[in-house]
Design a protein around this motif. Structure first.
Motif, mmCIF file in Angstrom:
data_model
loop_
_atom_site.group_PDB
_atom_site.id
_atom_site.type_symbol
_atom_site.label_atom_id
_atom_site.label_comp_id
_atom_site.label_asym_id
_atom_site.label_seq_id
_atom_site.Cartn_x
_atom_site.Cartn_y
_atom_site.Cartn_z
ATOM 1 N N ASN A 47 38.608 38.947 18.927
ATOM 2 C CA ASN A 47 37.720 37.827 19.209
ATOM 3 C C ASN A 47 36.969 37.466 17.935
ATOM 4 O OD1 ASN A 47 35.785 36.030 20.081
ATOM 5 N ND2 ASN A 47 35.329 37.151 21.962
ATOM 6 N N TRP A 48 37.412 36.383 17.272
ATOM 7 C CA TRP A 48 36.807 36.012 15.995
ATOM 8 C C TRP A 48 35.509 35.249 16.162
ATOM 9 C CZ3 TRP A 48 38.075 38.751 12.105
ATOM 10 C CH2 TRP A 48 39.354 39.331 12.058
ATOM 11 N N ASN A 49 35.111 35.005 17.411
ATOM 12 C CA ASN A 49 33.750 34.534 17.656
ATOM 13 C C ASN A 49 32.749 35.678 17.575
ATOM 14 O OD1 ASN A 49 34.359 31.739 18.223
ATOM 15 N ND2 ASN A 49 35.259 32.441 20.157
ATOM 16 N N HIS A 50 33.272 36.899 17.576
ATOM 17 C CA HIS A 50 32.440 38.104 17.506
ATOM 18 C C HIS A 50 33.005 39.050 16.449
ATOM 19 C CE1 HIS A 50 30.037 36.981 21.016
ATOM 20 N NE2 HIS A 50 31.171 36.602 21.583
ATOM 21 N N ASN A 51 33.221 38.509 15.234
ATOM 22 C CA ASN A 51 33.613 39.316 14.070
ATOM 23 C C ASN A 51 34.907 40.099 14.281
ATOM 24 O OD1 ASN A 51 31.216 38.572 12.594
ATOM 25 N ND2 ASN A 51 30.080 40.017 13.895
ATOM 26 N N GLY A 52 35.807 39.529 15.060
ATOM 27 C CA GLY A 52 37.104 40.167 15.232
ATOM 28 C C GLY A 52 37.084 41.360 16.165
ATOM 29 N N LYS A 53 36.129 41.410 17.068
ATOM 30 C CA LYS A 53 36.053 42.520 18.013
ATOM 31 C C LYS A 53 37.349 42.629 18.808
ATOM 32 C CE LYS A 53 33.490 44.123 22.087
ATOM 33 N NZ LYS A 53 32.423 43.785 23.061
ATOM 34 N N GLU A 54 37.888 43.830 18.877
ATOM 35 C CA GLU A 54 39.154 44.046 19.579
ATOM 36 C C GLU A 54 38.893 44.323 21.050
ATOM 37 O OE1 GLU A 54 42.620 47.229 18.900
ATOM 38 O OE2 GLU A 54 42.477 45.731 17.287
ATOM 39 N N GLU A 55 39.688 43.677 21.898
ATOM 40 C CA GLU A 55 39.514 43.799 23.339
ATOM 41 C C GLU A 55 40.875 43.975 24.003
ATOM 42 O OE1 GLU A 55 37.547 40.176 24.359
ATOM 43 O OE2 GLU A 55 35.737 40.633 23.217
ATOM 44 N N ASP A 56 40.899 44.687 25.127
ATOM 45 C CA ASP A 56 42.109 44.871 25.930
ATOM 46 C C ASP A 56 41.897 44.215 27.291
ATOM 47 O OD1 ASP A 56 44.108 47.533 25.005
ATOM 48 O OD2 ASP A 56 42.338 46.986 23.852
ATOM 49 N N GLU A 57 42.941 43.518 27.759
ATOM 50 C CA GLU A 57 42.885 42.879 29.070
ATOM 51 C C GLU A 57 44.225 43.057 29.769
ATOM 52 O OE1 GLU A 57 40.048 39.126 27.631
ATOM 53 O OE2 GLU A 57 42.208 38.876 27.894
ATOM 54 N N ILE A 58 44.194 43.036 31.094
ATOM 55 C CA ILE A 58 45.418 43.115 31.886
ATOM 56 C C ILE A 58 45.662 41.758 32.539
ATOM 57 C CG2 ILE A 58 46.635 44.271 33.763
ATOM 58 C CD1 ILE A 58 46.032 46.077 31.381
ATOM 59 N N TRP A 59 46.868 41.221 32.338
ATOM 60 C CA TRP A 59 47.269 39.958 32.946
ATOM 61 C C TRP A 59 48.535 40.177 33.767
ATOM 62 C CZ3 TRP A 59 44.388 35.492 32.361
ATOM 63 C CH2 TRP A 59 43.365 35.542 31.407
ATOM 64 N N ASP A 60 48.630 39.450 34.891
ATOM 65 C CA ASP A 60 49.826 39.562 35.727
ATOM 66 C C ASP A 60 51.049 38.961 35.048
ATOM 67 O OD1 ASP A 60 48.283 40.649 37.765
ATOM 68 O OD2 ASP A 60 47.937 38.715 38.718
ATOM 69 N N ALA A 61 50.848 37.869 34.333
ATOM 70 C CA ALA A 61 51.960 37.167 33.680
ATOM 71 C C ALA A 61 51.470 36.573 32.371
ATOM 72 C CB ALA A 61 52.515 36.069 34.590
ATOM 73 N N VAL A 62 52.389 36.426 31.439
ATOM 74 C CA VAL A 62 52.064 35.916 30.102
ATOM 75 C C VAL A 62 53.098 34.875 29.712
ATOM 76 C CG1 VAL A 62 51.883 36.500 27.650
ATOM 77 C CG2 VAL A 62 50.926 38.054 29.370
ATOM 78 N N VAL A 63 52.612 33.767 29.139
ATOM 79 C CA VAL A 63 53.485 32.748 28.552
ATOM 80 C C VAL A 63 53.259 32.752 27.048
ATOM 81 C CG1 VAL A 63 54.200 30.345 28.539
ATOM 82 C CG2 VAL A 63 53.199 31.320 30.611
ATOM 83 N N VAL A 64 54.309 32.963 26.287
ATOM 84 C CA VAL A 64 54.238 32.935 24.825
ATOM 85 C C VAL A 64 54.663 31.547 24.370
ATOM 86 C CG1 VAL A 64 55.062 33.967 22.683
ATOM 87 C CG2 VAL A 64 54.738 35.400 24.721
ATOM 88 N N ALA A 65 53.737 30.837 23.722
ATOM 89 C CA ALA A 65 54.013 29.473 23.254
ATOM 90 C C ALA A 65 53.528 29.327 21.822
ATOM 91 C CB ALA A 65 53.319 28.451 24.164
ATOM 92 N N VAL A 66 53.959 30.259 20.970
ATOM 93 C CA VAL A 66 53.424 30.325 19.612
ATOM 94 C C VAL A 66 54.262 29.593 18.575
ATOM 95 C CG1 VAL A 66 52.242 32.491 20.058
ATOM 96 C CG2 VAL A 66 54.579 32.544 19.195
ATOM 97 N N GLY A 67 55.411 29.051 18.956
ATOM 98 C CA GLY A 67 56.193 28.286 17.993
ATOM 99 C C GLY A 67 56.900 29.149 16.966
ATOM 100 N N TRP A 68 57.289 28.492 15.875
ATOM 101 C CA TRP A 68 58.176 29.089 14.882
ATOM 102 C C TRP A 68 57.513 29.353 13.530
ATOM 103 C CZ3 TRP A 68 63.938 28.589 15.239
ATOM 104 C CH2 TRP A 68 64.351 28.210 16.526
ATOM 105 N N TYR A 69 56.385 28.737 13.239
ATOM 106 C CA TYR A 69 55.976 28.536 11.860
ATOM 107 C C TYR A 69 55.326 29.729 11.178
ATOM 108 C CZ TYR A 69 57.215 23.773 12.895
ATOM 109 O OH TYR A 69 57.915 22.648 13.254
ATOM 110 N N ASP A 70 55.199 30.849 11.871
ATOM 111 C CA ASP A 70 54.722 32.060 11.195
ATOM 112 C C ASP A 70 55.819 32.717 10.373
ATOM 113 O OD1 ASP A 70 52.139 31.939 12.015
ATOM 114 O OD2 ASP A 70 52.280 33.492 13.545
ATOM 115 N N ASN A 71 57.051 32.286 10.543
ATOM 116 C CA ASN A 71 58.184 33.027 9.973
ATOM 117 C C ASN A 71 59.097 32.119 9.156
ATOM 118 O OD1 ASN A 71 57.763 35.698 11.487
ATOM 119 N ND2 ASN A 71 57.772 34.183 13.133
ATOM 120 N N PRO A 72 58.678 31.785 7.925
ATOM 121 C CA PRO A 72 59.534 30.956 7.073
ATOM 122 C C PRO A 72 60.846 31.671 6.744
ATOM 123 C CG PRO A 72 57.297 31.095 6.190
ATOM 124 C CD PRO A 72 57.402 32.119 7.281
ATOM 125 N N VAL A 73 61.903 30.891 6.696
ATOM 126 C CA VAL A 73 63.213 31.418 6.321
ATOM 127 C C VAL A 73 63.437 31.187 4.834
ATOM 128 C CG1 VAL A 73 65.704 31.133 6.599
ATOM 129 C CG2 VAL A 73 64.221 31.110 8.607
#
Length: 467
Positions: free
Chosen positions: A147-173
């Motif tokens: 959470n970068w609103n709080h200096n990058g505090k690390e948090e754990d949460e449990i979710w029933d389902a997850v959708v990954v919609a992060v695209g391609w652009y972190d990984n240049p070829v």
């Protein structure tokens, strides 16, 4: 109907176009208890959010994740193919001779779409997802965030389902070309992701590698300031969708077989040895425009044989893809994990819209999918076999003829999803776009429209620098 239980708490990861329309569709077209979206940056828009850390874009102490966007970027898709269902793209304020939305216009559209959800606290900015872990016995997903609103505090949460919609652009070829790694280390070779405009290339000798949208834009913008000619290395003629104008200031050359770095006392230069025996000497910069690949390596799934966690995809995944996806959406081994935006398409906004609507109805139990893992894997097997057959029929097949790129199959892919949606919810027929031969012809006609727009810009001295 699927026997898989209906998830109640759903997390969408990524605030680009795919994530935003997914959030809207799951919330507005589903009946789930709690749905949120996490975006690691301080604004939505994904690739369409230009974060430069200037007076216009505030600087913070948080990590920055710049997109490949650059000032003057203009899209290649007309507004009607950028419009999310029930939320039309506004008429472009640009001239009739340039009907394609600019970077700012597209970001404004996405920001307007997202603002109600930001105000409700449904979209949480500055929330970086660093790890998603599958829990045993299909009990959900442990999501580790900073959470970068709080200096990058690390948090754990449990979710029933997850959708990954992060695209391609972190990984240049980067091409696997002899000598390129040394050029990267010296700062001579740069990827298109870092392109921010031609201002710093006055009188520089430049080679651009590739002939898709990024490479063509870079070469065209360099032509007004860099040393002439601008060299552009290509393997084959571009796909029709990658429109560019012939320019006497840009010289097309053969593929590069080797680079040689040279110490010159002024930061170094490089020679490019081409496959036809030509050598381009004393290059100041080599710009690589060979694209990106999807790599959601922060998602960890259980290996059935070992019961241990492993990344769902890595650089050794062959052929490269997010593996085991039913219809390029649902994770076959655990359908409470989904991906939106995994395939590259001509019209990604509308593809994400129809795919996430289908996902919503699949999770509510209204749209059916196979009840067995093997049944859900059949889509992947059939698609990989078809790709292999197409590639074997073509000499020197394009790097875009791969599993992750819809290509000519886009119409049938989207049409079949909409067919399932309308069967479950007939009232959505008119809300979602049509996918038929007529619409495909209109989409393909955009290439000619783009070419005419480029010709007009060149004739009016506007192609080199779009404000």
């Amino acid at each position: 109907m699927s026997a898989f239980p209906v998830p109640r708490r759903i997390l969408v990861i990524g605030g680009g176009p795919s994530g935003l329309v997914t959030l809207r569709n799951i919330r507005e077209r589903g009946n789930f208890n709690h749905v949120e979206l996490y975006e690691r940056r301080d604004d939505v828009g994904g690739v369409w959010f230009l974060d430069e850390g200037s007076d216009t874009f505030p600087v913070s102490d948080n990590p920055r994740w710049p997109s490949p966007a650059y000032r003057g970027m203009i899209g290649n898709v007309l507004p009607e193919f950028l419009s999310f269902s029930e939320h039309p793209f506004p008429a472009s304020p640009t001239t009739p001779h340039q009907p394609f939305p600019t970077l700012k216009e597209t970001h404004n559209y996405l920001k307007g779409f997202a603002t109600p959800y930001i105000e409700k606290g449904v979209i949480k900015l500055n929330r970086e997802v660093v790890r998603v872990e599958e829990l045993p016995s299909k009990r959900g997903w442990n999501v580790v965030t900073r959470n970068w609103n709080h200096n990058g505090k690390e948090e754990d949460e449990i979710w029933d389902a997850v959708v990954v919609a992060v695209g391609w652009y972190d990984n240049p070829v980067w091409p696997d070309t002899d000598g390129l790694e040394e050029l990267k280390a010296r700062g001579i070779a740069k990827h298109a992701k870092s392109w921010r405009g031609p201002e710093s290339y006055v009188d520089k000798k430049v080679l651009v590698v590739g002939n898709a949208n990024s490479s063509n834009d870079i070469a065209a913008q360099l032509a007004s300031v860099a040393n002439k000619p601008i060299y552009q290395s290509i393997r084959r003629p571009a796909f029709p969708g990658f429109v560019s104008l012939p320019d006497e200031r840009i010289k097309m050359v053969a593929p590069v077989s080797k680079y040689t770095a040279k110490d010159t006392g002024d930061g170094g230069k490089a020679d490019a040895h081409l496959s036809d025996g030509t050598v381009i000497t004393d290059l100041d910069v080599v710009h690589i425009g060979t694209g990106y690949k999807i790599m959601p390596s922060f998602v960890y799934v259980l290996e059935e044989s070992k019961g241990t966690l492993a990344p769902i995809a890595n650089h050794d995944t062959k052929p490269h893809r997010v593996p085991s996806l039913h219809r390029l959406i649902l994770y076959a081994h655990n359908p409470s994990l989904a991906f939106i935006g995994a395939p590259m398409s001509y019209t990604p906004f509308t593809i994400a819209d129809v795919a996430s609507t289908w996902l919503t109805l699949a999770w509510t139990g209204e749209a059916s999918y196979p009840d067995t893992v093997d049944g859900r894997l059949a889509f992947e097997r059939e698609r990989m076999a078809a790709i292999d057959q197409w590639r074997n029929q073509i000499e020197n097949p394009s790097a875009l003829m791969v599993y992750n790129v819809l290509g000519h199959g886009e119409q049938e892919y989207a049409r079949s999803l909409k067919e399932d949606i309308v069967k479950a919810r007939p009232e959505l027929h008119d809300a979602l776009p049509e996918w038929n031969d007529e619409r495909t012809a209109l989409r393909e006609a955009m290439h000619r429209t783009k070419l005419e727009a480029l010709k007009y810009a060149k004739e009016h001295n506007a192609i080199d620098h779009v404000p």
